[in-house]
Design a protein around this motif. Structure first.
Motif, mmCIF file in Angstrom:
data_model
loop_
_atom_site.group_PDB
_atom_site.id
_atom_site.type_symbol
_atom_site.label_atom_id
_atom_site.label_comp_id
_atom_site.label_asym_id
_atom_site.label_seq_id
_atom_site.Cartn_x
_atom_site.Cartn_y
_atom_site.Cartn_z
ATOM 1 N N HIS A 162 0.840 -1.203 0.000
ATOM 2 C CA HIS A 162 0.000 0.000 0.000
ATOM 3 C C HIS A 162 0.868 1.242 0.000
ATOM 4 O O HIS A 162 2.091 1.164 0.172
ATOM 5 N N GLN A 163 0.198 2.368 -0.226
ATOM 6 C CA GLN A 163 0.827 3.709 -0.228
ATOM 7 C C GLN A 163 1.702 3.940 -1.463
ATOM 8 O O GLN A 163 2.597 4.764 -1.449
ATOM 9 N N HIS A 289 -8.486 13.767 -7.327
ATOM 10 C CA HIS A 289 -8.003 12.856 -6.281
ATOM 11 C C HIS A 289 -6.612 13.246 -5.823
ATOM 12 O O HIS A 289 -6.294 13.139 -4.627
HETATM 13 C C1 HEM Z 1 -5.544 5.648 -2.516
HETATM 14 C C2 HEM Z 1 -6.163 9.395 0.422
HETATM 15 C C3 HEM Z 1 -10.830 9.539 -0.778
HETATM 16 C C4 HEM Z 1 -9.943 6.416 -4.334
HETATM 17 C C5 HEM Z 1 -5.357 6.602 -1.548
HETATM 18 C C6 HEM Z 1 -4.223 6.632 -0.673
HETATM 19 C C7 HEM Z 1 -4.393 7.677 0.152
HETATM 20 C C8 HEM Z 1 -5.618 8.314 -0.198
HETATM 21 C C9 HEM Z 1 -3.473 8.143 1.280
HETATM 22 C C10 HEM Z 1 -3.086 5.613 -0.637
HETATM 23 C C11 HEM Z 1 -3.602 4.450 0.200
HETATM 24 C C12 HEM Z 1 -2.592 3.363 0.417
HETATM 25 O O1 HEM Z 1 -2.324 2.588 -0.517
HETATM 26 O O2 HEM Z 1 -2.089 3.260 1.533
HETATM 27 C C13 HEM Z 1 -7.492 9.724 0.390
HETATM 28 C C14 HEM Z 1 -8.152 10.599 1.321
HETATM 29 C C15 HEM Z 1 -9.456 10.627 0.999
HETATM 30 C C16 HEM Z 1 -9.624 9.767 -0.158
HETATM 31 C C17 HEM Z 1 -7.457 11.320 2.461
HETATM 32 C C18 HEM Z 1 -10.597 11.385 1.636
HETATM 33 C C19 HEM Z 1 -10.464 12.227 2.649
HETATM 34 C C20 HEM Z 1 -10.990 8.711 -1.850
HETATM 35 C C21 HEM Z 1 -12.246 8.462 -2.489
HETATM 36 C C22 HEM Z 1 -11.996 7.587 -3.511
HETATM 37 C C23 HEM Z 1 -10.587 7.287 -3.492
HETATM 38 C C24 HEM Z 1 -13.575 9.041 -2.025
HETATM 39 C C25 HEM Z 1 -12.940 6.994 -4.504
HETATM 40 C C26 HEM Z 1 -14.249 7.165 -4.516
HETATM 41 C C27 HEM Z 1 -8.682 5.924 -4.122
HETATM 42 C C28 HEM Z 1 -8.127 4.780 -4.816
HETATM 43 C C29 HEM Z 1 -6.870 4.548 -4.277
HETATM 44 C C30 HEM Z 1 -6.670 5.563 -3.266
HETATM 45 C C31 HEM Z 1 -8.803 3.975 -5.915
HETATM 46 C C32 HEM Z 1 -5.924 3.418 -4.609
HETATM 47 C C33 HEM Z 1 -5.013 3.742 -5.730
HETATM 48 C C34 HEM Z 1 -4.053 2.612 -6.014
HETATM 49 O O3 HEM Z 1 -3.688 1.872 -5.079
HETATM 50 O O4 HEM Z 1 -3.671 2.461 -7.163
HETATM 51 N N1 HEM Z 1 -6.186 7.635 -1.257
HETATM 52 N N2 HEM Z 1 -8.411 9.264 -0.506
HETATM 53 N N3 HEM Z 1 -10.010 8.002 -2.482
HETATM 54 N N4 HEM Z 1 -7.774 6.374 -3.208
HETATM 55 FE FE1 HEM Z 1 -8.037 7.930 -1.999
#
Ligand code: HEM
Length: 340
Positions: A162-163, A289
């Motif tokens: 992750h991350q 995003h």
């Molecule tokens: C991945 C932050 C909302 C879709 C991430 C990651 C973070 C993050 C830190 C990396 C996670 C990891 O692998 O450890 C945030 C924050 C949000 C938020 C702070 C709201 C306050 C959303 C929403 C969606 C979304 C609402 C979709 C509806 C994704 C997806 C990934 C991701 C698909 C994975 C990407 C990948 O691994 O290739 N997000 N996110 N996120 N986020 Fe967000």
């Protein structure tokens, strides 16, 4: 020298995207389920209505009939153009029991009762069944459990995958030997003036991505409200109103509710994309995003292990069979209809 390879592990056809030697800067956990359980069924039962029309009582009645469901969550969203969508999201750990609940005569009778156009609201039901090898969960801590994970057995972690962009795909077991990219069109299988029944194409991708500020003190709650929440709202509005630009069929930015309709200090985005690649592309490359991600990282770095905001998500990449959605008296473009 003895080999360190696990002879039982099937070979990957698609390489991990995890950079070699990767050490995640912050920890994360995933949910584990009983070995006897191989899939989860999820159903979003919703009302599309104007704010004056109160629907929580109807949702409580409907959810009470889902006697085999392991979880029933309630939530509401601004659906745009003066409408709201208020839903119950039910999960079952047994597809046969999900089917039994949704096809029982009491449920069907209640459902039909809400189909009259003169009530001034629409109803919808989006029903999916997800084999665990096509899904993944991610939690920023080992304690909070939301969505399907309310019925988990335990947690595993801290996990390494992750991350970094691509972590989501690396966590989905089937992605090791399937690109999960094949897709077709959603199919309308029944249609009348007021009702549409749709079935999924292969690899439709659903994400429920949640934020829990129940543990935030006044300072961290203020930071969340002033900096992250407005950017999150903008990103969710983009997907809701312009999702076709990134192959997102539907996005609801929802506030969690108690069953009496009062607020819970949590929210989530519930979105449906054509494929996981489309979701990946939005998360990794789209300014909406990236703005959420970078704003969050700035705040998370300041607080380190004292960060109180809890994040989680669950992602499913569906097989075509057994997935359907019904819309009655709903606006064109509601839910999966956004992909037609
Ligand atoms: C991945 C932050 C909302 C879709 C991430 C990651 C973070 C993050 C830190 C990396 C996670 C990891 O692998 O450890 C945030 C924050 C949000 C938020 C702070 C709201 C306050 C959303 C929403 C969606 C979304 C609402 C979709 C509806 C994704 C997806 C990934 C991701 C698909 C994975 C990407 C990948 O691994 O290739 N997000 N996110 N996120 N986020 Fe967000």
């Amino acid at each position: 020298m003895p080999s360190t390879a696990n002879p039982a592990a099937p070979e990957r056809q698609y390489p991990l995207r995890m950079p070699s030697g990767w050490v995640a800067p912050v920890p994360a956990w995933k949910s584990t389920f009983a070995d006897s359980v191989s899939s989860v069924s999820m159903c979003v039962i919703g009302f599309q209505h104007t704010p004056e029309i109160r629907v929580m009582g109807y949702l409580r009645e409907l959810s009470a009939v889902l006697v085999n469901a392991a979880v029933c969550d309630f939530a509401s969203s601004d659906a745009g153009q003066g409408m709201q969508e208020t839903v119950c999201i039910a999960y079952w750990l047994d597809a046969t029991k999900a089917q039994a609940d949704l096809s029982c005569s009491v449920f069907k009778t209640m459902w039909s009762k809400h189909m009259a156009a003169e009530f001034g609201y629409g109803v919808f039901c989006e029903s999916i069944n997800v084999p665990f090898d096509r899904s993944e969960t991610l939690f920023s801590g080992p304690v909070h459990a939301h969505g399907m994970s309310q019925s988990r057995l335990g947690v595993e972690g801290p996990i390494p995958h992750h991350q970094y962009w691509g972590g989501m795909r690396d966590r989905i077991p089937l992605a090791a030997r399937d690109s999960l990219s094949q897709s077709d069109s959603l199919r309308i299988v029944e249609q009348s003036d007021t009702r549409v029944l749709v079935t999924a194409h292969e690899n439709l991708c659903i994400i429920r991505s949640g934020q829990d500020w129940s543990q935030c003190d006044v300072q961290q709650l203020g930071e969340y409200r002033d900096t992250i929440e407005p950017i999150l709202k903008a990103g969710m509005s983009f997907l809701r109103d312009h999702g076709e630009q990134v192959n997102c069929y539907s996005c609801r930015y929802m506030r969690d509710l108690n069953s009496d309709g009062t607020d819970v200090p949590r929210s989530f985005g519930l979105a449906c994309f054509r494929t996981m690649k489309d979701l990946e592309d939005w998360a990794e490359h789209h300014p909406t995003h990236l703005a959420i991600f970078n704003t969050f990282l700035g705040i998370a770095q300041q607080h380190g292990p004292d960060l109180q905001l809890r994040l989680w998500h669950e992602v499913s990449v569906l097989p075509a069979d057994g997935q359907w959605a019904e819309y009655v008296n709903c606006r064109p473009g509601t839910g999966w209809l956004g992909g037609i």
